[in-house]
Design an enzyme around this catalytic site. Structure first.
Site, short mmCIF file in Angstrom:
data_model
loop_
_atom_site.label_atom_id
_atom_site.label_comp_id
_atom_site.label_asym_id
_atom_site.label_seq_id
_atom_site.Cartn_x
_atom_site.Cartn_y
_atom_site.Cartn_z
CG ASP A 261 -1.89 -1.22 1.23
OD1 ASP A 261 -2.30 -1.39 -0.03
OD2 ASP A 261 -2.13 -1.62 2.30
N GLY B 2 3.95 -2.03 11.94
CA GLY B 2 2.43 -1.35 11.53
C GLY B 2 2.18 -1.13 10.12
#
Length: 306
Positions: free
Chosen positions: A253, A288
Site C-alpha cells: 500500500d 504497523g
C-alpha cells in the site's frame, strides 16, 4: 516540482496485530510474543502514503459509528488526509487480524464490516473523483465501488491506478478503465488465469507482457526482488533497496500511494516506480501499516544514498 491531488477509494480497517515466532499451520496453536492495534486497510494506507509524499489527498471510505471508526478518521487526518469523504454507517468498523512472524512476513484475515457498504459512489464522491489528478483503487471493497469510481475518473479524464489486491477475479470491464495496474506475482497469475490468458513461457516477464496487452501500464511487485514495469512491448526491471525487514504489513500500500503521489508531480512512470520502491523499502523497516509509512523527505534521503 509541485504535487497534485489524489483521491483514494478503499477500505479502512483497524489492524489487530499478533507477533509470533512462526505463522501457525492448520491445526497448530502458537503463543504470541505481543500484540498491537494499528490503523490500516488498503484505502487508508494508500491515502496516508500519498499524503506523506506530498499529494493533496482525499479518502473515500466507510467506517462504523464506533470507537474504531473515530480512531481511523483521526489517524487519517493527523497524516494530512482529507477525511471528509469517509462515510459513517451503521455497520461496525472493518478490522484485519494480522499475524507477523520473526522474519516480518505476515498472514491476514479481514472482517470487512463497514467496508462492505461501499457498493457504489455517490454524486458527492463522483465530484471529488472528477476533481483529482489521480484516482487510486483497490479490491478490498465490493467490486461495484471500484468500477463506478473508475468510470467516473475516466469520464473526467483522470488517471486511474488499480491495485488489484486482494487477489481475486478482475472483471474485464474494470480492467478496461485502468491506466496503471499494480499487482504482485501471485495476483498477476490469478488475473491471467481468470482472463484465460497464459503468460509467455510462464515467466514473470511473460506475466508482465501478457498484462501489458490489457492495460497501458502494469507494475508487478516482487518484494526483495524488486519490480517489473511493462508498457506496450517494453519491460523494465527496477531493483529493490536492501533493508532489514521488520514487518511487511502495508508495504504494498505504501508503494501504491507513493506512486500515485509521484505521478501527480508529472514524473515518468519508471521514476515514480523508483520513488515508490524506496518508500516501500522504508516501510518494511518499521512495525504497523500507517505507522510505518515514510515522509517524502525520508524517501528522498534514501534515494540520495543509492
Amino acid at each position: 516540482m509541485s504535487t497534485g491531488s489524489v483521491v483514494v477509494l478503499g477500505a479502512a480497517n483497524v489492524d489487530l496485530v499478533l507477533r509470533v515466532d512462526a505463522i501457525p499451520v492448520p491445526g497448530e496453536t502458537v503463543s504470541a510474543r505481543g500484540s498491537e492495534v494499528h490503523a490500516g486497510g488498503k484505502g487508508l494506507n494508500q491515502a496516508v502514503a500519498a499524503a506523506r509524499s506530498g499529494a493533496r489527498t482525499r479518502l473515500l471510505a466507510a467506517v462504523g459509528d464506533d470507537e474504531h471508526g473515530r480512531f481511523l478518521r483521526a489517524e487519517a487526518e493527523e497524516a494530512g488526509v482529507d477525511a471528509r469523504g469517509v462515510r459513517v454507517v451503521a455497520e461496525r468498523t472493518g478490522s484485519a487480524y494480522v499475524v507477523v512472524d520473526s522474519r516480518g512476513e505476515n498472514s491476514i484475515v479481514i472482517d470487512g464490516g463497514a467496508n462492505s457498504t461501499l457498493r457504489g459512489v455517490s454524486e458527492l464522491e463522483r465530484h471529488a473523483i472528477a476533481g483529482a489528478d489521480v484516482v487510486a483503487l483497490q479490491r478490498e471493497c465490493p467490486a461495484g465501488s471500484a468500477f463506478d469510481a473508475a468510470e467516473a475518473a475516466r469520464a473526467a479524464g483522470r488517471t486511474v491506478i488499480l491495485n488489484a489486491a486482494p487477489a481475486q477475479g478482475l472483471p474485464e470491464k474494470l480492467l478496461a478503465l485502468v491506466d496503471v495496474l499494480i499487482v504482485n506475482e501471485g495476483e498477476a497469475a490469478t488475473i491471467l488465469r481468470d482472463l484465460g490468458q497464459a503468460a509467455a513461457g510462464g515467466s514473470i516477464e511473460g506475466q508482465v507482457r501478457a498484462l501489458a496487452e490489457r492495460v497501458p501500464a502494469v507494475v508487478v511487485t516482487r518484494g526483495a526482488a524488486g519490480l517489473m514495469l511493462g508498457r506496450g512491448d517494453e519491460v523494465i526491471a527496477v531493483p529493490a533497496h536492501r533493508v532489514e525487514v521488520v514487518d511487511t504489513t502495508g508495504a504494498g500500500d505504501t508503494f501504491c500511494g507513493a506512486l500515485a503521489a509521484e505521478v501527480t508531480r508529472g514524473s515518468a512512470l519508471e521514476e515514480a516506480c523508483r520513488y515508490a520502491s524506496a518508500a516501500a523499502a522504508l516501510s518494511v523497516g518499521r512495525r504497523g501499516a500507517v505507522a510505518s509509512i515514510p515522509t517524502r523527505s525520508q524517501v528522498e534521503e534514501l534515494l540520495a544514498q543509492s
